[in-house]
Enzyme design. Structure first.
Site, PDB file in Angstrom:
ATOM      1  N   HIS A   1       0.849  -1.197   0.000  1.00 59.90           N
ATOM      2  CA  HIS A   1       0.000   0.000   0.000  1.00 59.90           C
ATOM      3  C   HIS A   1       0.881   1.242   0.000  1.00 59.90           C
ATOM      4  O   HIS A   1       2.074   1.165   0.269  1.00 59.90           O
ATOM      5  CB  HIS A   1      -0.914  -0.010   1.229  1.00 59.90           C
ATOM      6  CG  HIS A   1      -0.125  -0.075   2.503  1.00 59.90           C
ATOM      7  ND1 HIS A   1       0.561   1.013   3.011  1.00 59.90           N
ATOM      8  CD2 HIS A   1       0.150  -1.101   3.328  1.00 59.90           C
ATOM      9  CE1 HIS A   1       1.192   0.648   4.107  1.00 59.90           C
ATOM     10  NE2 HIS A   1       0.978  -0.642   4.324  1.00 59.90           N
TER      11      HIS A   1
ATOM     12  N   ARG B   1      -6.533   0.630   3.765  1.00 60.68           N
ATOM     13  CA  ARG B   1      -5.406   1.227   3.047  1.00 60.68           C
ATOM     14  C   ARG B   1      -5.010   0.443   1.801  1.00 60.68           C
ATOM     15  O   ARG B   1      -4.535   1.024   0.832  1.00 60.68           O
ATOM     16  CB  ARG B   1      -4.203   1.424   3.970  1.00 60.68           C
ATOM     17  CG  ARG B   1      -3.631   0.163   4.610  1.00 60.68           C
ATOM     18  CD  ARG B   1      -2.472   0.539   5.524  1.00 60.68           C
ATOM     19  NE  ARG B   1      -1.897  -0.573   6.265  1.00 60.68           N
ATOM     20  CZ  ARG B   1      -2.382  -1.070   7.409  1.00 60.68           C
ATOM     21  NH1 ARG B   1      -3.502  -0.578   7.909  1.00 60.68           N
ATOM     22  NH2 ARG B   1      -1.762  -2.051   8.029  1.00 60.68           N
TER      23      ARG B   1
ATOM     24  N   GLU C   1       0.639 -13.890  14.898  1.00 64.12           N
ATOM     25  CA  GLU C   1       1.847 -13.291  14.333  1.00 64.12           C
ATOM     26  C   GLU C   1       2.968 -13.430  15.352  1.00 64.12           C
ATOM     27  O   GLU C   1       2.716 -13.370  16.555  1.00 64.12           O
ATOM     28  CB  GLU C   1       1.586 -11.811  14.033  1.00 64.12           C
ATOM     29  CG  GLU C   1       2.738 -11.110  13.353  1.00 64.12           C
ATOM     30  CD  GLU C   1       2.399  -9.678  12.899  1.00 64.12           C
ATOM     31  OE1 GLU C   1       3.278  -9.011  12.380  1.00 64.12           O
ATOM     32  OE2 GLU C   1       1.245  -9.250  13.080  1.00 64.12           O
TER      33      GLU C   1
ATOM     34  N   ASP D   1       4.173  -4.663   3.359  1.00 65.27           N
ATOM     35  CA  ASP D   1       5.615  -4.918   3.253  1.00 65.27           C
ATOM     36  C   ASP D   1       5.959  -6.354   3.667  1.00 65.27           C
ATOM     37  O   ASP D   1       6.765  -7.022   3.037  1.00 65.27           O
ATOM     38  CB  ASP D   1       6.438  -3.897   4.057  1.00 65.27           C
ATOM     39  CG  ASP D   1       5.973  -3.727   5.494  1.00 65.27           C
ATOM     40  OD1 ASP D   1       4.940  -4.335   5.877  1.00 65.27           O
ATOM     41  OD2 ASP D   1       6.643  -3.001   6.255  1.00 65.27           O
TER      42      ASP D   1
END
Ligand SMILES: *[C@@H]1O[C@H](CO)[C@@H](O)[C@H](O)[C@H]1NC(C)=O
Ligand SMILES: *[C@@H]1O[C@H](CO)[C@@H](O)[C@H](O)[C@H]1NC(C)=O
Length: 399
Positions: free
Chosen positions: A34, A107, A210, A301
């Site tokens: 993004h 986003r 995560e 990313d």
């Protein structure tokens, strides 16, 4: 002489004025990050420093106006580039030749929409996404699936090793000073008074979650994230990190933290994280003949990081930028035909650090940055071309 003329003549007739040896771009698959967003955890910032932080009016983690603009610029550049390769029909591409897909976070959806506005202005090119708003789709989520003790040990060892890095320590010491952390609330309440003391880190590893490294590194990353945003958004330099980040040298030093963090949290584990996205990209590639000519997938990313790791890209560096995977950066897989031979070429196309700040428009004459990437297992020639059939064969065997 006559032979030469004849040759030219028949050449022109046969090829209708086209140069047979000119590479023809047939297909493009893009994995994008993004564009510029607001910082994710502005609520935590006040306790990290006794100084006053810039006021942020927009909600956290949202694409900014500047981000929208920069992505439109990217779209416009892609249009100009693809037009120069006679890629699409003039005016608007046929609906089934383009497919835009985004993770369902605001986003990422808005980035894809802004790209479409730049690349396909006045055309009907919808952006597809799984959920309506602000939800991470499974394919994009960086979650642990391998719960074996062996894997966990590998990850812990690797992170603990990397936390001891001396260059990282140097950068964290610098950040201590910038923040004046000794006088911060977090020092008083949580005894984090020195970011370079990474022994205070706590690693959380759980299947379905995560990987998380709490403590100094998390603080440092949150802080840097806010500095990046101020810089990209064009705040006066005196308001970016209280005017303490001026020279390229000091930027390089402090941004080492983000690069190290990316490499740390997404190295061994990236193979695990990247597996779903890799499956998706692999499926697209193996069935390329039935796929749209142009596919854009917008994620984050960490998706780019995980994919380049999972697919065994050769290590690369991006000139004119401090982030490993810049805002609006794109991994661009291209299928080319040269002389009836097919090739894969991969490039990373991204706005430079200063282009982001200045809000640059991109054209073929003043392009964004383009860096050729290579897979470890498909050797590229000087033009960045590796054999398409070799690529497909090996990719298929990897499944
Ligand atoms: C996400 O976008 C939707 C639609 O534009 C909006 O209603 C919602 O408030 C946004 N979410 C956040 C957190 O800004
Ligand atoms: C989990 O990790 C271990 C250790 O690296 C590896 O041997 C194993 O193949 C992995 N399992 C899966 C399903 O990826």
């Amino acid at each position: 002489m006559i032979e030469k003329i004849l040759l030219l003549f028949s050449w022109a007739i046969l090829c209708q004025g086209y140069d047979l040896t000119k590479p023809v771009l047939k297909q493009v698959v893009v994995l994008s990050r993004h564009n510029i967003r607001t910082t994710i955890r502005p609520d935590l910032l006040p306790k990290y420093s006794p100084k006053t932080w810039p006021e942020i009016t927009q909600k956290p983690g949202q694409l900014t106006k500047k981000g929208t603009l920069m992505e439109q610029h990217m779209g416009e550049y892609f249009k100009e580039w693809l037009d120069s390769e006679n890629f699409f029909r003039p005016i608007c591409p046929d609906v089934d030749t383009v497919y835009l897909y985004a993770n369902s976070m605001n986003r990422t959806v808005q980035t894809a929409e802004a790209f479409a506005e730049g690349a396909f202005e006045d055309c009907y090119v919808p952006v597809h996404h799984e959920y309506s708003y602000e939800k991470m789709e499974e394919m994009f989520r960086p979650i642990i699936s391998n719960g074996t003790a062996a894997f966990k040990n590998m990850v812990f060892n690797e992170i603990n090793q990397k936390l001891k890095d001396t260059k990282l320590k140097e950068s964290l010491l610098e950040l201590n000073e910038i923040l004046d952390i000794k006088f911060s609330e977090i020092c008083k309440t949580e005894s984090i008074c020195d970011l370079s003391d990474t022994s205070k880190s706590k690693i959380t590893f759980a299947v379905g979650r995560e990987l998380w490294v709490e403590g100094p590194l998390y603080v440092a990353n949150t802080v840097l994230d806010s500095f990046y945003m101020s810089y990209y958004e064009g705040a006066p330099l005196k308001d970016v990190a209280w005017g303490l980040l001026k020279t390229p040298e000091i930027w390089h030093t402090v941004t080492e933290i983000t690069r190290k963090d990316q490499r740390m949290r997404y190295s061994t584990i990236a193979r695990d994280y990247g597996s779903k996205l890799k499956k998706c990209i692999t499926k697209i590639m193996l069935n390329y003949a039935e796929m749209p000519k142009f596919i854009l997938i917008v994620g984050h990313d960490f998706n780019q990081n995980a994919l380049t790791t999972a697919m065994d890209f050769k290590p690369f560096t991006l000139p004119n930028h401090y982030e490993l995977y810049p805002m609006g950066g794109k991994i661009v897989f291209q299928r080319w035909i040269v002389d009836a031979n097919e090739y894969l070429k991969i490039e990373y196309i991204y706005p430079s650090w200063t282009q982001l700040r200045s809000g640059a428009k991109f054209t073929m004459k003043s392009p964004p940055q383009r860096v050729v990437l290579e897979l470890k297992w498909c050797k590229a020639d000087a033009n960045g071309f590796c054999s398409w059939s070799e690529f497909i064969r090996k990719l298929s065997a990897m499944q």
